[in-house]
Design a protein around this motif. Sequence first.
Motif, PDB file in Angstrom:
ATOM      1  N   TYR A 130       0.826  -1.206   0.000  1.00 22.59           N
ATOM      2  CA  TYR A 130       0.000   0.000   0.000  1.00 22.59           C
ATOM      3  C   TYR A 130       0.861   1.258   0.000  1.00 22.59           C
ATOM      4  CZ  TYR A 130      -4.333  -2.591   0.553  1.00 22.59           C
ATOM      5  OH  TYR A 130      -5.406  -3.428   0.344  1.00 22.59           O
ATOM      6  N   SER A 131       2.045   1.178   0.572  1.00 15.23           N
ATOM      7  CA  SER A 131       2.961   2.320   0.512  1.00 15.23           C
ATOM      8  C   SER A 131       3.370   2.599  -0.934  1.00 15.23           C
ATOM      9  CB  SER A 131       4.193   2.058   1.377  1.00 15.23           C
ATOM     10  OG  SER A 131       3.832   1.989   2.750  1.00 15.23           O
ATOM     11  N   GLN A 132       3.505   1.558  -1.739  1.00 16.15           N
ATOM     12  CA  GLN A 132       3.796   1.755  -3.156  1.00 16.15           C
ATOM     13  C   GLN A 132       2.621   2.408  -3.872  1.00 16.15           C
ATOM     14  OE1 GLN A 132       5.189  -1.947  -4.905  1.00 16.15           O
ATOM     15  NE2 GLN A 132       6.620  -2.283  -3.212  1.00 16.15           N
ATOM     16  N   LEU A 133       1.384   2.018  -3.493  1.00 12.76           N
ATOM     17  CA  LEU A 133       0.202   2.696  -4.052  1.00 12.76           C
ATOM     18  C   LEU A 133       0.195   4.171  -3.663  1.00 12.76           C
ATOM     19  CD1 LEU A 133      -3.035   0.499  -3.739  1.00 12.76           C
ATOM     20  CD2 LEU A 133      -1.692   1.021  -5.785  1.00 12.76           C
ATOM     21  N   PHE A 134       0.577   4.457  -2.421  1.00 10.57           N
ATOM     22  CA  PHE A 134       0.649   5.845  -1.956  1.00 10.57           C
ATOM     23  C   PHE A 134       1.649   6.630  -2.797  1.00 10.57           C
ATOM     24  CE2 PHE A 134       2.948   8.898   0.791  1.00 10.57           C
ATOM     25  CZ  PHE A 134       1.915   9.816   0.987  1.00 10.57           C
ATOM     26  N   GLU A 135       2.813   6.069  -3.051  1.00  4.89           N
ATOM     27  CA  GLU A 135       3.825   6.758  -3.849  1.00  4.89           C
ATOM     28  C   GLU A 135       3.331   7.017  -5.270  1.00  4.89           C
ATOM     29  OE1 GLU A 135       6.605   8.039  -2.800  1.00  4.89           O
ATOM     30  OE2 GLU A 135       6.334   7.305  -0.756  1.00  4.89           O
ATOM     31  N   SER A 136       2.404   6.180  -5.744  1.00  2.00           N
ATOM     32  CA  SER A 136       1.836   6.356  -7.086  1.00  2.00           C
ATOM     33  C   SER A 136       0.625   7.275  -7.091  1.00  2.00           C
ATOM     34  CB  SER A 136       1.438   4.987  -7.661  1.00  2.00           C
ATOM     35  OG  SER A 136       2.556   4.137  -7.772  1.00  2.00           O
ATOM     36  N   GLY A 137       0.210   7.765  -5.908  1.00  2.25           N
ATOM     37  CA  GLY A 137      -0.915   8.671  -5.821  1.00  2.25           C
ATOM     38  C   GLY A 137      -2.265   8.002  -5.705  1.00  2.25           C
ATOM     39  N   PHE A 138      -2.282   6.690  -5.454  1.00  2.00           N
ATOM     40  CA  PHE A 138      -3.537   5.943  -5.396  1.00  2.00           C
ATOM     41  C   PHE A 138      -3.959   5.562  -3.977  1.00  2.00           C
ATOM     42  CE2 PHE A 138      -2.082   4.569  -9.781  1.00  2.00           C
ATOM     43  CZ  PHE A 138      -2.950   5.420 -10.450  1.00  2.00           C
ATOM     44  N   ALA A 139      -3.205   5.962  -2.986  1.00  2.80           N
ATOM     45  CA  ALA A 139      -3.572   5.715  -1.586  1.00  2.80           C
ATOM     46  C   ALA A 139      -3.358   7.001  -0.799  1.00  2.80           C
ATOM     47  CB  ALA A 139      -2.751   4.574  -0.990  1.00  2.80           C
ATOM     48  N   HIS A 140      -4.147   7.163   0.263  1.00 10.10           N
ATOM     49  CA  HIS A 140      -4.145   8.417   1.011  1.00 10.10           C
ATOM     50  C   HIS A 140      -4.337   8.153   2.499  1.00 10.10           C
ATOM     51  CE1 HIS A 140      -4.418  10.684  -2.761  1.00 10.10           C
ATOM     52  NE2 HIS A 140      -5.259   9.737  -3.151  1.00 10.10           N
ATOM     53  N   SER A 141      -3.910   9.111   3.306  1.00  7.62           N
ATOM     54  CA  SER A 141      -4.090   8.992   4.751  1.00  7.62           C
ATOM     55  C   SER A 141      -4.597  10.306   5.319  1.00  7.62           C
ATOM     56  CB  SER A 141      -2.769   8.605   5.438  1.00  7.62           C
ATOM     57  OG  SER A 141      -1.784   9.613   5.261  1.00  7.62           O
ATOM     58  N   ILE A 142      -5.360  10.192   6.403  1.00  6.25           N
ATOM     59  CA  ILE A 142      -5.824  11.349   7.163  1.00  6.25           C
ATOM     60  C   ILE A 142      -5.406  11.140   8.607  1.00  6.25           C
ATOM     61  CG2 ILE A 142      -7.808  12.698   7.949  1.00  6.25           C
ATOM     62  CD1 ILE A 142      -9.312  11.741   5.456  1.00  6.25           C
ATOM     63  N   ALA A 143      -4.618  12.050   9.135  1.00  6.38           N
ATOM     64  CA  ALA A 143      -4.166  11.988  10.530  1.00  6.38           C
ATOM     65  C   ALA A 143      -4.865  13.067  11.332  1.00  6.38           C
ATOM     66  CB  ALA A 143      -2.655  12.174  10.612  1.00  6.38           C
ATOM     67  N   VAL A 144      -5.446  12.697  12.462  1.00 10.23           N
ATOM     68  CA  VAL A 144      -6.097  13.627  13.382  1.00 10.23           C
ATOM     69  C   VAL A 144      -5.109  13.896  14.512  1.00 10.23           C
ATOM     70  CG1 VAL A 144      -8.048  13.931  14.965  1.00 10.23           C
ATOM     71  CG2 VAL A 144      -8.385  12.769  12.770  1.00 10.23           C
ATOM     72  N   LYS A 145      -4.750  15.174  14.731  1.00  9.38           N
ATOM     73  CA  LYS A 145      -3.657  15.473  15.643  1.00  9.38           C
ATOM     74  C   LYS A 145      -4.014  16.608  16.595  1.00  9.38           C
ATOM     75  CE  LYS A 145       0.504  14.835  14.039  1.00  9.38           C
ATOM     76  NZ  LYS A 145       1.799  14.964  13.318  1.00  9.38           N
ATOM     77  N   GLN A 146      -3.367  16.603  17.737  1.00 11.37           N
ATOM     78  CA  GLN A 146      -3.377  17.734  18.662  1.00 11.37           C
ATOM     79  C   GLN A 146      -1.929  18.098  18.905  1.00 11.37           C
ATOM     80  OE1 GLN A 146      -4.903  17.167  22.704  1.00 11.37           O
ATOM     81  NE2 GLN A 146      -5.782  19.235  22.618  1.00 11.37           N
ATOM     82  N   GLY A 147      -1.530  19.228  18.378  1.00 17.32           N
ATOM     83  CA  GLY A 147      -0.108  19.536  18.383  1.00 17.32           C
ATOM     84  C   GLY A 147       0.638  18.499  17.569  1.00 17.32           C
ATOM     85  N   ASP A 148       1.670  17.902  18.188  1.00 19.43           N
ATOM     86  CA  ASP A 148       2.419  16.840  17.518  1.00 19.43           C
ATOM     87  C   ASP A 148       1.882  15.451  17.847  1.00 19.43           C
ATOM     88  OD1 ASP A 148       4.158  18.677  16.361  1.00 19.43           O
ATOM     89  OD2 ASP A 148       5.517  18.644  18.092  1.00 19.43           O
ATOM     90  N   ARG A 149       0.852  15.389  18.678  1.00 13.52           N
ATOM     91  CA  ARG A 149       0.333  14.102  19.130  1.00 13.52           C
ATOM     92  C   ARG A 149      -0.673  13.536  18.136  1.00 13.52           C
ATOM     93  NH1 ARG A 149      -3.416  13.098  24.498  1.00 13.52           N
ATOM     94  NH2 ARG A 149      -3.469  10.811  24.385  1.00 13.52           N
ATOM     95  N   LEU A 150      -0.455  12.315  17.707  1.00 14.44           N
ATOM     96  CA  LEU A 150      -1.358  11.627  16.793  1.00 14.44           C
ATOM     97  C   LEU A 150      -2.490  11.001  17.586  1.00 14.44           C
ATOM     98  CD1 LEU A 150      -1.991  10.634  13.916  1.00 14.44           C
ATOM     99  CD2 LEU A 150      -0.487   8.672  14.361  1.00 14.44           C
ATOM    100  N   LEU A 151      -3.728  11.456  17.329  1.00  8.96           N
ATOM    101  CA  LEU A 151      -4.897  10.974  18.061  1.00  8.96           C
ATOM    102  C   LEU A 151      -5.615   9.826  17.358  1.00  8.96           C
ATOM    103  CD1 LEU A 151      -6.512  14.400  19.042  1.00  8.96           C
ATOM    104  CD2 LEU A 151      -4.810  13.058  20.316  1.00  8.96           C
ATOM    105  N   GLY A 152      -5.569   9.823  16.053  1.00  7.41           N
ATOM    106  CA  GLY A 152      -6.278   8.804  15.281  1.00  7.41           C
ATOM    107  C   GLY A 152      -6.129   9.081  13.804  1.00  7.41           C
ATOM    108  N   GLY A 153      -6.749   8.239  13.000  1.00  9.48           N
ATOM    109  CA  GLY A 153      -6.667   8.460  11.561  1.00  9.48           C
ATOM    110  C   GLY A 153      -7.144   7.264  10.774  1.00  9.48           C
ATOM    111  N   LEU A 154      -6.951   7.359   9.468  1.00  6.60           N
ATOM    112  CA  LEU A 154      -7.348   6.280   8.561  1.00  6.60           C
ATOM    113  C   LEU A 154      -6.501   6.346   7.304  1.00  6.60           C
ATOM    114  CD1 LEU A 154      -9.038   7.666   6.012  1.00  6.60           C
ATOM    115  CD2 LEU A 154     -10.885   7.724   7.664  1.00  6.60           C
ATOM    116  N   TYR A 155      -6.564   5.261   6.525  1.00 10.67           N
ATOM    117  CA  TYR A 155      -5.991   5.292   5.178  1.00 10.67           C
ATOM    118  C   TYR A 155      -6.968   4.643   4.223  1.00 10.67           C
ATOM    119  CZ  TYR A 155      -4.433   0.362   5.524  1.00 10.67           C
ATOM    120  OH  TYR A 155      -4.382  -1.013   5.654  1.00 10.67           O
ATOM    121  N   CYS A 156      -6.854   5.006   2.956  1.00  7.79           N
ATOM    122  CA  CYS A 156      -7.793   4.539   1.947  1.00  7.79           C
ATOM    123  C   CYS A 156      -7.093   4.449   0.601  1.00  7.79           C
ATOM    124  CB  CYS A 156      -8.998   5.471   1.865  1.00  7.79           C
ATOM    125  SG  CYS A 156      -8.583   7.181   1.427  1.00  7.79           S
ATOM    126  N   VAL A 157      -7.794   3.884  -0.367  1.00  4.85           N
ATOM    127  CA  VAL A 157      -7.315   3.743  -1.739  1.00  4.85           C
ATOM    128  C   VAL A 157      -8.302   4.456  -2.644  1.00  4.85           C
ATOM    129  CG1 VAL A 157      -6.918   2.076  -3.615  1.00  4.85           C
ATOM    130  CG2 VAL A 157      -6.104   1.578  -1.302  1.00  4.85           C
TER     131      VAL A 157
END
Length: 245
Positions: A130-157
Amino acid sequence: MSQIAWLGPDDAFPDPAVMPDPDPEVIGLFAVSERIYPGQLESAYRLGLFPWYSDNQPVLWWSPNPRMVLEPKNFKVSNSLQKTMRHFYHDPTCHIEVDGDFGSIMRACALSPRKDQDGTWITHEIVDAYSQLFESGFAHSIAVKQGDRLLGGLYCVSFGRMVFGESMFSRRADSSKLALALLCAWCYDHEVPMIDCQQETNHLRSLGGGPIPRTQFLSLARDAISRESIVSPWRFDKTALERWL
């Protein structure tokens, strides 16, 4: 005797739109391979197939029937989630990152405890593919953060105007739901007809998802895939939550 195809590196996937389930005792399993070969992941998604397996198993390729989907306009916002949204929206320390660190989001999803599950299907091989799909522009991630702290998120194709939801995680209550709310708002604004959720769960149903027959899913998904791609790169911020507030 099972007729499930065992695929080599140059073999094409069986098309679930034109053939019945190879093994009626394992509905939705269409193919098996020793590993995920180059180019195989993109080919699978374009046919409505996805990999789902565990360590020490061969790669199992699925097209479930029925298929769980979420129409972006149908995303459900409970009273408690709306309260969380408002707090996140108005807190200046809270923000999101789109496609900021795809690998970290995948690894967080892999390590997130799941009810009634002892392990994860997000293997090292899955992360690499999936990281290769991301490098090709076909996968994406959304990170929910408070400051530098990662609270949650998702990834998709995503191919064309079709989005395939993969996995999400929370380290604070409702943070994965915030990520999904943001994804639904983005998809709504860009005329994405549905987000594939793969397997039916009560959690996804509570957020507005529902099952549809595989034949209907494949028809809708292939039409969406054939359309002009969503604008790239993906760029939005937490103001997308305004759609639900």
